[in-house]
Design a protein around this motif. Structure first.
Motif, mmCIF file in Angstrom:
data_model
loop_
_atom_site.group_PDB
_atom_site.id
_atom_site.type_symbol
_atom_site.label_atom_id
_atom_site.label_comp_id
_atom_site.label_asym_id
_atom_site.label_seq_id
_atom_site.Cartn_x
_atom_site.Cartn_y
_atom_site.Cartn_z
ATOM 1 N N ASP A 28 0.823 -1.219 0.000
ATOM 2 C CA ASP A 28 0.000 0.000 0.000
ATOM 3 C C ASP A 28 0.854 1.266 0.000
ATOM 4 O OD1 ASP A 28 -2.343 -1.431 -0.142
ATOM 5 O OD2 ASP A 28 -2.599 -1.534 2.022
ATOM 6 N N LEU A 29 2.026 1.211 0.626
ATOM 7 C CA LEU A 29 2.948 2.351 0.560
ATOM 8 C C LEU A 29 3.421 2.537 -0.882
ATOM 9 C CD1 LEU A 29 4.941 1.638 3.841
ATOM 10 C CD2 LEU A 29 3.640 3.723 3.405
ATOM 11 N N ALA A 30 3.704 1.425 -1.564
ATOM 12 C CA ALA A 30 4.169 1.495 -2.954
ATOM 13 C C ALA A 30 3.045 1.925 -3.895
ATOM 14 C CB ALA A 30 4.739 0.142 -3.381
ATOM 15 N N LEU A 31 1.857 1.402 -3.663
ATOM 16 C CA LEU A 31 0.686 1.789 -4.459
ATOM 17 C C LEU A 31 0.495 3.308 -4.383
ATOM 18 C CD1 LEU A 31 -2.150 1.036 -5.801
ATOM 19 C CD2 LEU A 31 -3.012 0.841 -3.478
ATOM 20 N N GLN A 50 7.738 3.209 -10.016
ATOM 21 C CA GLN A 50 8.863 2.409 -9.502
ATOM 22 C C GLN A 50 8.332 1.074 -8.982
ATOM 23 O OE1 GLN A 50 11.251 4.731 -6.791
ATOM 24 N NE2 GLN A 50 11.077 6.546 -8.056
ATOM 25 N N SER A 51 9.221 0.085 -8.915
ATOM 26 C CA SER A 51 8.783 -1.247 -8.467
ATOM 27 C C SER A 51 8.484 -1.228 -6.972
ATOM 28 C CB SER A 51 9.869 -2.280 -8.750
ATOM 29 O OG SER A 51 10.963 -2.066 -7.894
ATOM 30 N N THR A 52 7.630 -2.166 -6.558
ATOM 31 C CA THR A 52 7.331 -2.305 -5.126
ATOM 32 C C THR A 52 8.612 -2.606 -4.356
ATOM 33 O OG1 THR A 52 5.107 -3.069 -5.627
ATOM 34 C CG2 THR A 52 5.954 -3.614 -3.445
ATOM 35 N N ALA A 53 9.509 -3.419 -4.938
ATOM 36 C CA ALA A 53 10.769 -3.776 -4.257
ATOM 37 C C ALA A 53 11.604 -2.530 -3.979
ATOM 38 C CB ALA A 53 11.553 -4.774 -5.099
ATOM 39 N N ARG A 102 9.853 -0.491 -1.280
ATOM 40 C CA ARG A 102 10.008 -1.229 -0.017
ATOM 41 C C ARG A 102 11.337 -0.863 0.668
ATOM 42 N NH1 ARG A 102 8.806 -7.027 1.689
ATOM 43 N NH2 ARG A 102 10.805 -7.630 2.492
ATOM 44 N N SER A 103 12.367 -0.654 -0.127
ATOM 45 C CA SER A 103 13.683 -0.320 0.453
ATOM 46 C C SER A 103 13.733 1.132 0.949
ATOM 47 C CB SER A 103 14.799 -0.567 -0.566
ATOM 48 O OG SER A 103 14.766 0.408 -1.589
ATOM 49 N N TYR A 104 12.697 1.917 0.638
ATOM 50 C CA TYR A 104 12.622 3.309 1.099
ATOM 51 C C TYR A 104 11.880 3.442 2.430
ATOM 52 C CZ TYR A 104 13.857 4.533 -3.764
ATOM 53 O OH TYR A 104 14.475 4.662 -4.983
ATOM 54 N N HIS A 137 -3.208 10.035 -1.115
ATOM 55 C CA HIS A 137 -3.313 8.677 -1.683
ATOM 56 C C HIS A 137 -3.147 7.616 -0.606
ATOM 57 C CE1 HIS A 137 -3.854 9.675 -5.826
ATOM 58 N NE2 HIS A 137 -2.701 10.335 -5.938
ATOM 59 N N TYR A 138 -2.227 7.831 0.314
ATOM 60 C CA TYR A 138 -2.022 6.812 1.348
ATOM 61 C C TYR A 138 -3.229 6.754 2.293
ATOM 62 C CZ TYR A 138 0.352 3.617 4.511
ATOM 63 O OH TYR A 138 0.679 2.520 5.287
ATOM 64 N N ALA A 139 -3.800 7.915 2.601
ATOM 65 C CA ALA A 139 -5.006 7.923 3.442
ATOM 66 C C ALA A 139 -6.129 7.131 2.778
ATOM 67 C CB ALA A 139 -5.448 9.361 3.712
ATOM 68 N N ASN A 140 -6.199 7.191 1.442
ATOM 69 C CA ASN A 140 -7.250 6.480 0.704
ATOM 70 C C ASN A 140 -6.943 4.992 0.506
ATOM 71 O OD1 ASN A 140 -8.604 8.871 0.390
ATOM 72 N ND2 ASN A 140 -7.824 9.284 -1.672
#
Ligand SMILES: O=C(O)COP(=O)(O)O
Ligand SMILES: [Mg+2]
Length: 241
Positions: free
Chosen positions: A38-41, A55-58, A61-63, A99-102
């Motif tokens: 969801d952070l990546a989305l 950017q890729s989820t991977a 994820r590293s961020y 976006h993250y709240a949604n």
């Protein structure tokens, strides 16, 4: 499961006595909840709005690890410690937050062993706290949506106090809140932030291997044990009054 009382967790395979503990603090992203999708989305929805490539989820994820603002800066620059253009960042941050709240709990779930592990820790009488670098506006609804909010007597987010992990401030706050000595307190986390904060506060620290750690190997961390799940962690501690 590997566990040891030294920093050399990778090679440890000896039996140790359970650590005497009163309070257990648990990290959120990468320890309680798998939030990366969801952070990546949300990061990719932000990039789309800004006309920038996804950017890729991977990669995203590293961020994860040093809070939302840092996640947005890393997503904009593609680097862990670079500063983006101030105007671009000023535009991007509220877009990301919206976006993250949604999309807080579209794909976000507790990791295996979390619900059982918390139940075992509660039944054993530990006082439970959640300490995260995530901003409070996201932490509370996310814990509520995943049914974990009521499990914790206190929740400290990245913006609850002037400093966040790896600073020991939130851990020291929890020790005082429960009137516990640091050596009676254990933090279970997934990253260097958790290991550094716990050592600086004088608390014990266990790390799970399934989390984020900003793309680095969890076995590099200076922690008291690497535990496969929270349920496994519950077997390595004993309750002190
Ligand atoms: O919000 C983050 O970047 C990390 O949060 P955590 O401290 O719960 O792992
Ligand atoms: Mg974490």
């Amino acid at each position: 499961m590997n566990h040891s009382s030294s920093s050399n967790t990778a090679s440890a395979d000896k039996t140790v006595s359970p650590i005497a503990i009163k309070v257990i603090m648990i990290d959120l992203d990468g320890t309680l909840l798998d939030t990366a999708e969801d952070l990546a989305l949300s990061a990719n929805l932000m990039l789309k709005d800004l006309g920038m490539p996804e950017q890729s989820t991977a990669t995203i994820r590293s961020y994860i690890g040093k809070g939302i603002q840092k996640l947005v800066k890393r997503t904009l620059t593609g680097q862990l410690d670079a500063e983006p253009d101030a105007a671009l960042f000023g535009k991007a941050l509220p877009i990301y937050e919206q976006h993250y709240a949604n999309n807080l709990s579209v794909n976000t779930r507790p990791y295996p062993g979390v619900v059982d592990g918390i139940q075992a820790l509660q039944q054993a009488g530990y006082r439970l706290a959640c300490i995260t670098n995530k901003a409070e506006a996201f932490t509370i609804p996310l814990l509520q949506a995943t049914g974990l909010f009521e499990k914790f007597e206190i929740v400290l987010s990245g913006d609850s106090l002037p400093k966040k992990k790896p600073d020991p401030m939130p851990l020291i706050h929890i020790c005082k809140h429960f009137d516990a000595q640091p050596h009676e307190v254990l933090l279970i986390g997934d990253s260097l932030n958790d290991a550094i904060a716990a050592k600086a506060a004088g608390c014990h620290v266990f790390c799970v291997p399934y989390g984020y750690n900003e793309g680095r190997d969890v076995y590099e961390l200076d922690c008291d044990a690497i535990v496969d799940t929270l349920l496994d962690a519950s077997k390595l501690v004993k309750r002190v009054a």
